[in-house]
Design an enzyme around this catalytic site. Structure first.
Site, short mmCIF file in Angstrom:
data_model
loop_
_atom_site.label_atom_id
_atom_site.label_comp_id
_atom_site.label_asym_id
_atom_site.label_seq_id
_atom_site.Cartn_x
_atom_site.Cartn_y
_atom_site.Cartn_z
N ASP A 115 0.83 -1.31 -0.10
CA ASP A 115 -0.06 -0.05 -0.17
C ASP A 115 0.83 1.39 -0.10
O ASP A 115 0.54 2.36 -0.60
CB ASP A 115 -0.98 0.01 1.23
CG ASP A 115 -1.92 -1.18 1.28
OD1 ASP A 115 -2.24 -1.74 0.08
OD2 ASP A 115 -2.74 -1.37 2.22
P1 NAP Z 1 0.92 -4.27 3.11
O1 NAP Z 1 0.17 -3.04 2.24
O2 NAP Z 1 0.30 -4.47 4.10
O3 NAP Z 1 1.60 -5.14 1.95
C1 NAP Z 1 2.39 -6.14 2.60
C2 NAP Z 1 3.11 -6.99 1.47
O4 NAP Z 1 3.88 -7.87 2.10
C3 NAP Z 1 1.74 -8.01 1.12
O5 NAP Z 1 1.42 -7.58 -0.43
C4 NAP Z 1 2.36 -9.41 0.68
O6 NAP Z 1 2.37 -9.95 -0.25
C5 NAP Z 1 4.08 -9.08 1.29
N1 NAP Z 1 4.35 -10.08 2.31
C6 NAP Z 1 3.94 -10.64 3.34
N2 NAP Z 1 4.76 -11.42 3.86
C7 NAP Z 1 5.96 -11.43 3.13
C8 NAP Z 1 7.16 -12.34 3.28
N3 NAP Z 1 7.22 -13.03 3.99
N4 NAP Z 1 7.84 -12.13 2.04
C9 NAP Z 1 7.66 -10.99 1.42
N5 NAP Z 1 6.58 -10.16 1.26
C10 NAP Z 1 5.63 -10.70 1.96
O7 NAP Z 1 2.38 -3.24 3.94
P2 NAP Z 1 2.79 -1.88 3.90
O8 NAP Z 1 3.07 -1.50 2.46
O9 NAP Z 1 3.92 -1.74 4.88
O10 NAP Z 1 1.58 -0.94 4.29
C11 NAP Z 1 1.13 -1.00 5.72
C12 NAP Z 1 -0.39 -0.87 5.74
O11 NAP Z 1 -0.94 -0.94 7.03
C13 NAP Z 1 -0.92 0.68 5.15
O12 NAP Z 1 -2.03 0.40 4.55
C14 NAP Z 1 -1.40 1.30 6.40
O13 NAP Z 1 -2.25 2.29 6.16
C15 NAP Z 1 -1.57 0.30 7.38
N6 NAP Z 1 -1.45 0.54 8.86
C16 NAP Z 1 -0.24 0.88 9.19
C17 NAP Z 1 -0.38 1.33 10.48
C18 NAP Z 1 1.05 1.55 11.16
O14 NAP Z 1 1.01 2.39 12.05
N7 NAP Z 1 2.27 1.49 10.43
C19 NAP Z 1 -1.35 1.23 11.43
C20 NAP Z 1 -2.58 0.97 10.78
C21 NAP Z 1 -2.63 0.57 9.58
P3 NAP Z 1 2.37 -11.48 -0.54
O15 NAP Z 1 1.28 -12.00 0.41
O16 NAP Z 1 2.29 -11.72 -2.00
O17 NAP Z 1 3.81 -11.78 -0.09
#
Ligand code: NAP
Length: 454
Positions: free
Chosen positions: A381
């Site tokens: 994301d």
């Molecule tokens: P993300 O959008 O959750 O994407 C994570 C990606 O990691 C997935 O597409 C997955 O694809 C891949 N993945 C998972 N396990 C893996 C592994 N072992 N090896 C390689 N790839 C792996 O993560 P993000 O880009 O960090 O975004 C964070 C999201 O969380 C945002 O939407 C944000 O708004 C939300 N959020 C964050 C917080 C905060 O405080 N940080 C709080 C609330 C919400 P595959 O399954 O294909 O591997």
């Protein structure tokens, strides 16, 4: 003696303020934690009333410190959100228990002001306790992570809230009405559960930071009840810093607090508008290793997948190798990458990646057009160009790390899994992007070997 105690309180308050200031930067965060802990120790300067009270204080210190030490050693960094939820639950329970004991001892003789503060303490303390336990259950996987909703939920919740506030108002009128007090307490425990079950697991970090803010305010109310200045100061600092953190997290996701609390985000994931199509181009390990080895500048952009794969040591290893070959290496850190604020910073610090290599989103974005290879490690994301380009996307307006502006992009992920928002990511279909499938840790480890052979 009074002056001595007041001096201890003043010293503790100053240490808490400097502790919080220290937490504003990774470089000073450790010092900030030590200062805040020193502030707590200063509070022990308040001598208990008698020998029996001393024994109780020492038992409490040993038990709390012992459990804390075990947790610090045993709980891995990736389980930090769960651990934080549990400590909020216990902090809030402590505030609520002090309030219940205070009411049982002096309730009938309390004036309006004290009963008012006590009521806040009990309501916030009890609902934070159960709310944080539910947050823990959702993060740990013991409770279904999807939002749990039922027909008439809002009406039911509002009725329960109204009865709870009614009991509180009655207590203001008649402090000796013990039945009203205990009904208010029970409803607050129930309300905490009802408040958190309709929220998806992925939004728990925002909820926890909000609950942390409630726990702080409950502690401040305890300070009013006990006439204890330092509790008022520490509770207010905790309450407002938790609230500010929740607002900042919402802003970084470009979502309102209302949307987080009542939007059931995890349940509406398939509402993608104008979803990306096309084919994803798979690249080989050797191809990526060659690109990296001959690049002038490489930017790593970690996300939630790096945390689940525990790939922070492997990326540090690869970064060291590249630097050794004269490649410029930077890490681009999105404020909500992962599942809690500072998630990526904590993991990279654990692997001893120097702070000087970490760049915040606004600092790294202008560098990306001059970057030869941007390596996305399990992020989705936070690098989704739809947030910038597609006003109809549910995440439109969320600031992103603009890896698609780099000369080449390599995405490390296991397969075609979506991110937290459940949206398709057009980045993966762009000609500039190559997909290197596999667990991030093993891909990075193999890349490090392959780079050595280039
Ligand atoms: P993300 O959008 O959750 O994407 C994570 C990606 O990691 C997935 O597409 C997955 O694809 C891949 N993945 C998972 N396990 C893996 C592994 N072992 N090896 C390689 N790839 C792996 O993560 P993000 O880009 O960090 O975004 C964070 C999201 O969380 C945002 O939407 C944000 O708004 C939300 N959020 C964050 C917080 C905060 O405080 N940080 C709080 C609330 C919400 P595959 O399954 O294909 O591997």
């Amino acid at each position: 003696m009074n002056i001595y105690i007041e001096f201890c309180y003043l010293a503790a308050s100053i240490l808490f303020v400097f502790g919080l200031k220290g937490l504003t930067h990774p470089d000073s965060a450790r010092r900030g934690m030590l200062l805040a802990a020193a502030g707590m120790t200063t509070l022990a300067g308040h001598p208990p009333a008698d020998a029996a009270a001393w024994v109780l204080v020492l038992i409490g210190l040993a038990a709390g410190g012992g459990v804390g030490a075990v947790i610090a050693r045993r709980v891995p960094m990736t389980a930090m959100p769960e651990r934080t939820a549990l400590s909020h639950a216990f902090g809030a329970l402590a505030a609520a228990l002090v309030g219940i004991a205070e009411y049982a001892n002096h309730g009938a003789r309390m004036g309006e002001l004290k009963v008012g503060a006590l009521g806040f303490e009990i309501m916030l303390g009890c609902l934070t306790f159960t709310g944080s336990l539910i947050a823990f259950g959702k993060l740990y996987g013991a409770i279904k992570g999807m939002p749990i909703t039922f027909k008439g939920q809002n009406v039911f919740n509002m009725t329960l809230l109204a009865v709870m506030i009614g009991c509180f108002l009655y207590l203001l009128y008649d402090a000796s009405a013990a039945l009203a007090f205990y009904i208010m307490m029970t409803l607050a425990f129930c309300f905490g559960v009802l408040l958190v079950i309709p929220i998806g697991a992925a939004d728990m970090p925002v909820v926890m930071s909000l609950l942390n803010s409630y726990a702080g305010l409950a502690a401040a109310a305890t300070g009013f009840v006990l006439g204890n200045n330092v509790l008022i100061i520490a509770g207010t600092l905790d309450g407002f810093s938790g609230f500010i953190l929740s607002v900042l997290m919402c802003r970084a996701m470009n979502r309102s607090m209302k949307n987080v609390l009542f939007g059931a985000f995890g349940a509406v994931s398939e509402t993608a508008v104008g979803a990306a199509t096309g084919t994803m181009r798979e690249v080989s390990l050797e191809d990526v290793a060659t690109q990296l080895a001959y690049a002038k500048q490489v930017v790593f952009v970690p996300g939630y997948g790096m945390a689940t794969a525990q790939a922070q040591y492997a990326v540090r290893e690869l970064a060291n190798l590249l630097e050794g070959r004269g490649v410029g290496v930077k890490f681009g850190i999105h404020p909500v990458a992962g599942r809690m604020p500072g998630h990526m910073n904590v993991l990279l610090a654990e692997a001893n990646v120097p702070y000087s290599l970490l760049y915040e989103m606004d600092q790294i974005n202008p560098d990306l057009p001059q970057t030869d290879v941007a390596v996305v490690i399990g992020a989705n994301d936070v690098v989704n160009p739809d947030a910038r380009d597609n006003p109809r996307s549910p995440i439109a307006g969320m600031p992103i790390i603009e890896v698609d502006r780099a000369k080449s992009v390599v995405v490390l992920k296991r397969g075609k899994g979506k991110g937290f928002s459940g949206l398709e990511n057009p980045l993966f279909f762009k000609p500039v992007t190559g997909m290197l499938y596999g667990d991030a840790k093993s891909s990075l480890t193999s890349l490090a070997q392959a780079v050595q052979e280039v």
